[in-house]
Design an enzyme around this catalytic site. Sequence first.
Site, PDB file in Angstrom:
ATOM      1  N   ARG A 230       0.867  -1.177   0.000  1.00  0.00           N
ATOM      2  CA  ARG A 230       0.000   0.000   0.000  1.00  0.00           C
ATOM      3  C   ARG A 230       0.904   1.226   0.000  1.00  0.00           C
ATOM      4  NH1 ARG A 230      -3.570  -2.743  -1.385  1.00  0.00           N
ATOM      5  NH2 ARG A 230      -5.563  -3.186  -0.368  1.00  0.00           N
ATOM      6  N   GLU A 259      -3.939   7.463  -4.286  1.00  0.00           N
ATOM      7  CA  GLU A 259      -4.338   6.951  -5.608  1.00  0.00           C
ATOM      8  C   GLU A 259      -5.705   7.507  -6.010  1.00  0.00           C
ATOM      9  OE1 GLU A 259      -4.341   2.708  -5.330  1.00  0.00           O
ATOM     10  OE2 GLU A 259      -2.248   2.660  -4.739  1.00  0.00           O
ATOM     11  N   HIS A 277      -1.778   0.369  -9.720  1.00  0.00           N
ATOM     12  CA  HIS A 277      -2.363  -0.567  -8.744  1.00  0.00           C
ATOM     13  C   HIS A 277      -3.023  -1.747  -9.461  1.00  0.00           C
ATOM     14  CE1 HIS A 277      -4.087  -0.873  -4.400  1.00  0.00           C
ATOM     15  NE2 HIS A 277      -3.921  -2.078  -4.934  1.00  0.00           N
TER      16      HIS A 277
END
Length: 313
Positions: A230, A259, A277
């Site tokens: 993360r 993000e 991602h």
Amino acid sequence: MADQEEEQDNTGDQNHKPQDLPQVLVLKPPPVLSFLTAHAGSIQAILCSGAAPVTDDLLQLLPSVRLVVTASAGTNHIDLEACHRRGISVTNAGNVFSDDGADAAVGLLIDVLRKITASDRYVRQGLWVSEGDYPLGSKLRGKRVGIVGLGGIGLEIAKRLEALGCNVLYTSRKKKTFLSYPFYSDVCQLAAHSDALIICCALTDQTRHMIDKDVFSALGKEGVIVNVGRGAIVDEKEMVRCLVHGEIAGAGLDVFENEPDVPKELFELDNAVLSPHRAVFTPESFMALCELVVGNLEAFFSNKPLLSPVMDL
Ligand SMILES: O=CC(=O)O
């Protein structure tokens, strides 16, 4: 991807009949308040992804919920403490993402070391003709790679790196007694003994900004960082500063702190490889995930053991 470091068994009876399942709330943006108003009392399970946080306030509105199923490996969007207090079990993606997450992590490492996407840009822009040969990349074999979080994804990364001739070392919540890789309880110590760090642990209060100035400085000017966990595990501002000033050599990043916003400075850097991602997602992993999600719901509603529990209460 983020890894819960649970060794889970994702097998089981997968003979699903989704139409037979009791009522399940699928949480997705936009907010589902009108649905909640009508059905709050009868909802027993929540299916969510990282896009919709499962907070204590939400659970307060749903007194009958006994299970949260997340379609992700990471559970940082779920208030686990509140689930525990309320007697709510939680399942995640278990190990269905381990192979793809590991492939992507190793791919990012190789890309940074061998400058694959940077040299692709060089060729496409016609610079090979006008500027001549592109600078050499660095060899993977023999590199000391520190894995931060030796759960399902971390273990698969370790296997791949061993096969590629790297020396694997790691930090994790606990030393894995069944493994001979050198263990460092302190991430700075791990960084000091590593040429590259791969982050694949869960985001928790303990790991938030764990990869900070001290870790970058221990990793050093030749060091590379890869993050498939993360974004917020890394102090992103500090990482960008270190990349810009050459205080670390490069980064392969699948995840970012805010993000889909990515620090603009990274766009200018050839030593940063950026990915939106997507590390753990393939059509195959999505299929496996769907089976696991349905399997968990079926198990729960037929009082069988959950297939990929993070918490089985
Ligand atoms: O990042 C992806 C996941 O947590 O599943």
